[in-house]
Motif scaffolding. Sequence first.
Motif, PDB file in Angstrom:
ATOM      1  N   GLU A 197     -16.244 -17.866   4.058  1.00 40.85           N
ATOM      2  CA  GLU A 197     -16.917 -16.400   4.018  1.00 40.85           C
ATOM      3  C   GLU A 197     -16.530 -15.473   3.162  1.00 40.85           C
ATOM      4  N   SER A 198     -17.233 -14.763   2.409  1.00 45.66           N
ATOM      5  CA  SER A 198     -16.631 -13.671   1.416  1.00 45.66           C
ATOM      6  C   SER A 198     -17.204 -12.412   1.677  1.00 45.66           C
ATOM      7  N   GLN A 199     -16.201 -11.490   1.318  1.00 46.59           N
ATOM      8  CA  GLN A 199     -16.734 -10.201   1.008  1.00 46.59           C
ATOM      9  C   GLN A 199     -15.749  -9.680   0.113  1.00 46.59           C
ATOM     10  N   ALA A 200     -15.868  -8.249  -0.459  1.00 40.51           N
ATOM     11  CA  ALA A 200     -14.823  -7.561  -1.086  1.00 40.51           C
ATOM     12  C   ALA A 200     -13.782  -7.241  -0.318  1.00 40.51           C
ATOM     13  N   VAL A 201     -12.471  -7.170  -1.039  1.00 40.97           N
ATOM     14  CA  VAL A 201     -11.185  -7.225  -0.123  1.00 40.97           C
ATOM     15  C   VAL A 201     -10.292  -6.327  -1.289  1.00 40.97           C
ATOM     16  N   LEU A 202      -9.188  -5.681  -0.564  1.00 38.56           N
ATOM     17  CA  LEU A 202      -8.252  -4.990  -1.286  1.00 38.56           C
ATOM     18  C   LEU A 202      -7.056  -5.722  -1.115  1.00 38.56           C
ATOM     19  N   VAL A 203      -6.680  -6.648  -2.506  1.00 35.76           N
ATOM     20  CA  VAL A 203      -5.425  -7.397  -2.472  1.00 35.76           C
ATOM     21  C   VAL A 203      -4.351  -6.883  -3.203  1.00 35.76           C
ATOM     22  N   ALA A 204      -3.102  -7.066  -2.882  1.00 38.13           N
ATOM     23  CA  ALA A 204      -1.960  -6.734  -3.514  1.00 38.13           C
ATOM     24  C   ALA A 204      -0.932  -7.605  -3.658  1.00 38.13           C
ATOM     25  N   SER A 205       0.032  -7.258  -4.635  1.00 36.94           N
ATOM     26  CA  SER A 205       1.202  -8.446  -4.875  1.00 36.94           C
ATOM     27  C   SER A 205       2.362  -8.023  -4.167  1.00 36.94           C
ATOM     28  N   ARG A 206       2.845  -8.889  -3.486  1.00 38.24           N
ATOM     29  CA  ARG A 206       3.748  -8.471  -2.492  1.00 38.24           C
ATOM     30  C   ARG A 206       5.143  -7.969  -3.172  1.00 38.24           C
ATOM     31  N   LYS A 207       5.471  -8.531  -4.176  1.00 38.73           N
ATOM     32  CA  LYS A 207       6.523  -8.130  -5.048  1.00 38.73           C
ATOM     33  C   LYS A 207       6.372  -6.861  -5.480  1.00 38.73           C
ATOM     34  N   SER A 208       5.196  -6.299  -5.911  1.00 41.14           N
ATOM     35  CA  SER A 208       5.055  -4.952  -6.197  1.00 41.14           C
ATOM     36  C   SER A 208       5.214  -3.948  -5.054  1.00 41.14           C
ATOM     37  N   LEU A 209       4.624  -4.360  -3.718  1.00 38.10           N
ATOM     38  CA  LEU A 209       4.600  -3.534  -2.633  1.00 38.10           C
ATOM     39  C   LEU A 209       6.150  -3.361  -2.303  1.00 38.10           C
ATOM     40  N   ILE A 210       6.715  -4.304  -2.411  1.00 35.53           N
ATOM     41  CA  ILE A 210       8.161  -4.531  -1.992  1.00 35.53           C
ATOM     42  C   ILE A 210       9.136  -3.594  -2.908  1.00 35.53           C
ATOM     43  N   HIS A 211       8.961  -4.049  -4.382  1.00 38.92           N
ATOM     44  CA  HIS A 211      10.023  -3.531  -5.116  1.00 38.92           C
ATOM     45  C   HIS A 211       9.508  -2.365  -6.263  1.00 38.92           C
ATOM     46  N   ARG A 212       8.180  -2.201  -6.392  1.00 43.28           N
ATOM     47  CA  ARG A 212       7.840  -1.259  -7.362  1.00 43.28           C
ATOM     48  C   ARG A 212       7.725   0.175  -6.661  1.00 43.28           C
ATOM     49  N   LYS A 213       8.166   1.148  -7.161  1.00 46.73           N
ATOM     50  CA  LYS A 213       8.364   2.547  -6.493  1.00 46.73           C
ATOM     51  C   LYS A 213       7.101   3.108  -6.218  1.00 46.73           C
ATOM     52  N   GLY A 214       6.610   3.270  -5.122  1.00 50.24           N
ATOM     53  CA  GLY A 214       5.469   4.245  -4.877  1.00 50.24           C
ATOM     54  C   GLY A 214       4.132   3.259  -4.559  1.00 50.24           C
ATOM     55  N   VAL A 215       4.484   1.861  -4.905  1.00 52.25           N
ATOM     56  CA  VAL A 215       3.279   1.126  -4.395  1.00 52.25           C
ATOM     57  C   VAL A 215       2.839   1.214  -2.935  1.00 52.25           C
ATOM     58  N   LEU A 216       3.812   1.117  -2.158  1.00 54.13           N
ATOM     59  CA  LEU A 216       3.647   1.084  -0.600  1.00 54.13           C
ATOM     60  C   LEU A 216       2.981   2.354  -0.214  1.00 54.13           C
ATOM     61  N   ASP A 217       3.285   3.507  -0.788  1.00 50.48           N
ATOM     62  CA  ASP A 217       2.878   4.849  -0.315  1.00 50.48           C
ATOM     63  C   ASP A 217       1.308   4.953  -0.811  1.00 50.48           C
ATOM     64  N   THR A 218       1.170   4.833  -1.958  1.00 53.25           N
ATOM     65  CA  THR A 218      -0.165   4.418  -2.789  1.00 53.25           C
ATOM     66  C   THR A 218      -0.926   3.628  -1.936  1.00 53.25           C
ATOM     67  N   THR A 219      -0.576   2.378  -1.579  1.00 55.63           N
ATOM     68  CA  THR A 219      -1.411   1.461  -0.787  1.00 55.63           C
ATOM     69  C   THR A 219      -1.688   2.046   0.713  1.00 55.63           C
TER      70      THR A 219
END
Length: 399
Positions: free
Chosen positions: A261-283
């Motif tokens: 069953e599908s619908q639109a989702v917001l998906v993220a890269s775990r590496k980015s969330l953990i390592h790239r500055k600001g990604v977690l706050d923006t998310t």
Amino acid sequence: MSVANLFFQQCPFASVASLSTLSPFSRSAPSLRVSVKFTVSCSSLASPVTVLDRNVEKKVAERNEIRLGLPSKGRMASDTLDLLKDCQLSVRQVNTRQYVAEIPQLSNLEVWFQRPKDIVRKLVSGDLDLGIVGLDTVTEYGQGDEDLILVHDALDYGGCRLSLAIPKYGIFENINSLRELAQMPQWTSEKPLRVATGFSYMARKFMRENGLKHVSFSTADGALEAAPAMGIADAIVDLVSSGTTLRENNLKEIEGGVILESQAVLVASRKSLIHRKGVLDTTHEILERLEAHLRAIGQLMVTANMRGSSAEEVAERLLSHTSLSGLQGPTISPVFCKSDGRVAADYYAIVICVPKKLLYKSVQQLRAIGGSGVLISPLTYIFDEETPRWCELLSTLGL
Ligand SMILES: Nc1ncnc2c1ncn2[C@@H]1O[C@H](COP(=O)(O)OP(=O)(O)OP(=O)(O)O)[C@@H](O)[C@H]1O
Ligand SMILES: O=P(O)(O)OC[C@H]1O[C@H](OP(=O)(O)OP(=O)(O)O)[C@H](O)[C@@H]1O
Ligand SMILES: [Mg+2]
């Protein structure tokens, strides 16, 4: 020296047809923002060639900007922009053929328009940090990659299911379940069940997990429903929404045949969330806005006046009906009137949120317990203390 320069040196008859700088919103050093892709026409080549600058790949890994991938085409494209707009995150695109844009409210964020499958591929390769696509695309092209994290799994549009469908006629006339299909004697290693699909990864996995041993697959990019009638396939695995396309092509879904069953989702890269500055706050900000908006669109704000002897007594009457209890409980305020030189509160104003689908029932109940002057207003956002999905995300990331 870049690969591009090398190319020009080694192919002296090459002339640059177009060189596009893909990031007009760059806030970093120009050397980091050399175009990733450019097209040259070369007299020795029949068609334009695409050259990837490997130095850029390395530099991209060092980039500072946060990148959000959005569908560039297809039915998801405009619905995605509409949803972001409703969350006060309007995407500013200079023109529709430009693949990069910005969301002024989110600093240091680049929006990249890509085909849905490429969004998933680029999340996996680290070229995007966040993306909005259908769950079907994430599952098919992500292939279980643990770096992909569903930040929001229900954006409430692009609803469809990935389903196995077979003809209504011929040898399938009396086949109505996956079990019956698997037990048909026709399928052997020499003559397997032929399935046409654009979702080979999921279709193969599903068949394997459901004991269909003799299956072969063919792929096509569209109009798959024609394959059985053309004699190319026995069955198809494709997206179904209203079911009209299946029906119009004499195909049917079967019991146990829904793969996803599908619908639109917001998906993220775990590496980015953990390592790239600001990604977690923006998310966090995007998630909060999405949750607040999606929660609000299912609710209406109801205000009414009720005669009563005290706020508690009015509250008791309201709380005796569960559909009038609001999100946390009704807000009740005295309405002061002056009569015979005396200020008194004979009426109370009540404010509650009610689910849209319960609106009329709620109004009837309000009237039955003495409510009058009922006003209904739409809600734009409902912000809670913290969103459950944010807490889940932190726990998935081990933070
Ligand atoms: N019939 C449908 N109803 C609702 N959502 C759908 C339907 N078909 C597809 N979708 C959703 O929209 C997404 C994009 O589908 P769309 O058909 O726009 O692109 P595509 O099939 O990848 O591209 P194209 O059809 O041009 O090859 C799908 O991945 C799915 O999540
Ligand atoms: O159940 P329905 O509401 O009829 O929708 C299902 C159809 O929608 C999608 O096709 P799309 O319109 O994207 O065309 P495509 O085959 O070119 O991808 C999907 O691939 C089905 O064919
Ligand atoms: Mg399509």
